[in-house]
Design a protein around this motif. Structure first.
Motif, PDB file in Angstrom:
ATOM      1  N   UNK A  45       0.874  -1.170   0.000  1.00 16.65           N
ATOM      2  CA  UNK A  45       0.000   0.000   0.000  1.00 16.65           C
ATOM      3  C   UNK A  45       0.913   1.223   0.000  1.00 16.65           C
ATOM      4  N   UNK A  46       0.737   2.084  -0.998  1.00 15.59           N
ATOM      5  CA  UNK A  46       1.611   3.246  -1.095  1.00 15.59           C
ATOM      6  C   UNK A  46       0.890   4.543  -0.719  1.00 15.59           C
ATOM      7  N   UNK A  47      -0.397   4.449  -0.394  1.00 14.64           N
ATOM      8  CA  UNK A  47      -1.160   5.623   0.009  1.00 14.64           C
ATOM      9  C   UNK A  47      -2.633   5.297   0.084  1.00 14.64           C
ATOM     10  N   UNK A  48      -3.433   6.340   0.261  1.00 14.43           N
ATOM     11  CA  UNK A  48      -4.881   6.179   0.365  1.00 14.43           C
ATOM     12  C   UNK A  48      -5.590   7.247  -0.448  1.00 14.43           C
ATOM     13  N   UNK A  55      -4.315   2.760  -2.057  1.00 11.21           N
ATOM     14  CA  UNK A  55      -3.632   2.864  -3.346  1.00 11.21           C
ATOM     15  C   UNK A  55      -2.540   1.800  -3.311  1.00 11.21           C
ATOM     16  N   UNK A  56      -2.650   0.832  -4.205  1.00 10.08           N
ATOM     17  CA  UNK A  56      -1.728  -0.296  -4.246  1.00 10.08           C
ATOM     18  C   UNK A  56      -0.623  -0.016  -5.252  1.00 10.08           C
ATOM     19  N   UNK A  57       0.591  -0.431  -4.911  1.00 16.32           N
ATOM     20  CA  UNK A  57       1.708  -0.355  -5.853  1.00 16.32           C
ATOM     21  C   UNK A  57       1.233  -0.978  -7.159  1.00 16.32           C
ATOM     22  N   UNK A  58       1.275  -0.243  -8.279  1.00 16.32           N
ATOM     23  CA  UNK A  58       0.719  -0.752  -9.538  1.00 16.32           C
ATOM     24  C   UNK A  58       1.309  -2.085  -9.990  1.00 16.32           C
ATOM     25  N   UNK A  59       2.581  -2.328  -9.726  1.00 15.40           N
ATOM     26  CA  UNK A  59       3.164  -3.610 -10.145  1.00 15.40           C
ATOM     27  C   UNK A  59       2.582  -4.758  -9.333  1.00 15.40           C
ATOM     28  N   UNK A  60       2.349  -4.532  -8.047  1.00 14.33           N
ATOM     29  CA  UNK A  60       1.751  -5.562  -7.180  1.00 14.33           C
ATOM     30  C   UNK A  60       0.294  -5.772  -7.570  1.00 14.33           C
ATOM     31  N   UNK A  61      -0.412  -4.666  -7.814  1.00 16.26           N
ATOM     32  CA  UNK A  61      -1.826  -4.748  -8.208  1.00 16.26           C
ATOM     33  C   UNK A  61      -1.970  -5.555  -9.493  1.00 16.26           C
TER      34      UNK A  61
END
Length: 105
Positions: A45-48, A55-61
């Motif tokens: 999680x890199x933010x909200x 807000x999930x790290x796009x690569x992890x998502x």
């Protein structure tokens, strides 16, 4: 006796850490599998957002989305095998709620 098969798959990041678990219960009744994804760590999680959603790290998502798609294909194949074993039309698995229409007719 009712046979239920639980499929469970771990999603790991590039460092081999488990970041999510995907699971589905299959009974061979013709229903479309409904996978449940549970995230294990909050380190990705890199933010909200303003609405409070993470807000999930796009690569992890993207990794979780890809693994969920692969899992769904496996779950559909297994559900179809169970349907054949139970004498249920395996083609019902591909259409949401089709098994309800057949059993209610």
């Amino acid at each position: 006796m009712k046979k239920v098969v639980r499929l469970i798959e771990s999603v790991k990041d590039q460092d081999g850490r488990e970041i999510a678990v995907i699971q589905a219960d299959l009974s061979g009744d013709g229903s479309t599998p409904l996978p449940l994804t549970t995230e294990r760590e909050m380190s990705h999680v890199i933010g909200y957002n303003d609405d409070g959603s993470a807000i999930i790290d796009p690569t992890i998502d993207e990794l979780i989305k890809d693994k969920t798609k692969e899992f769904m294909a496996k779950a559909i194949r297994e559900q179809k095998k169970l349907c054949i074993e139970n004498g249920v039309d395996p083609d019902l698995v591909n259409i949401l709620n089709a098994e309800k229409k057949v059993t209610n007719e």
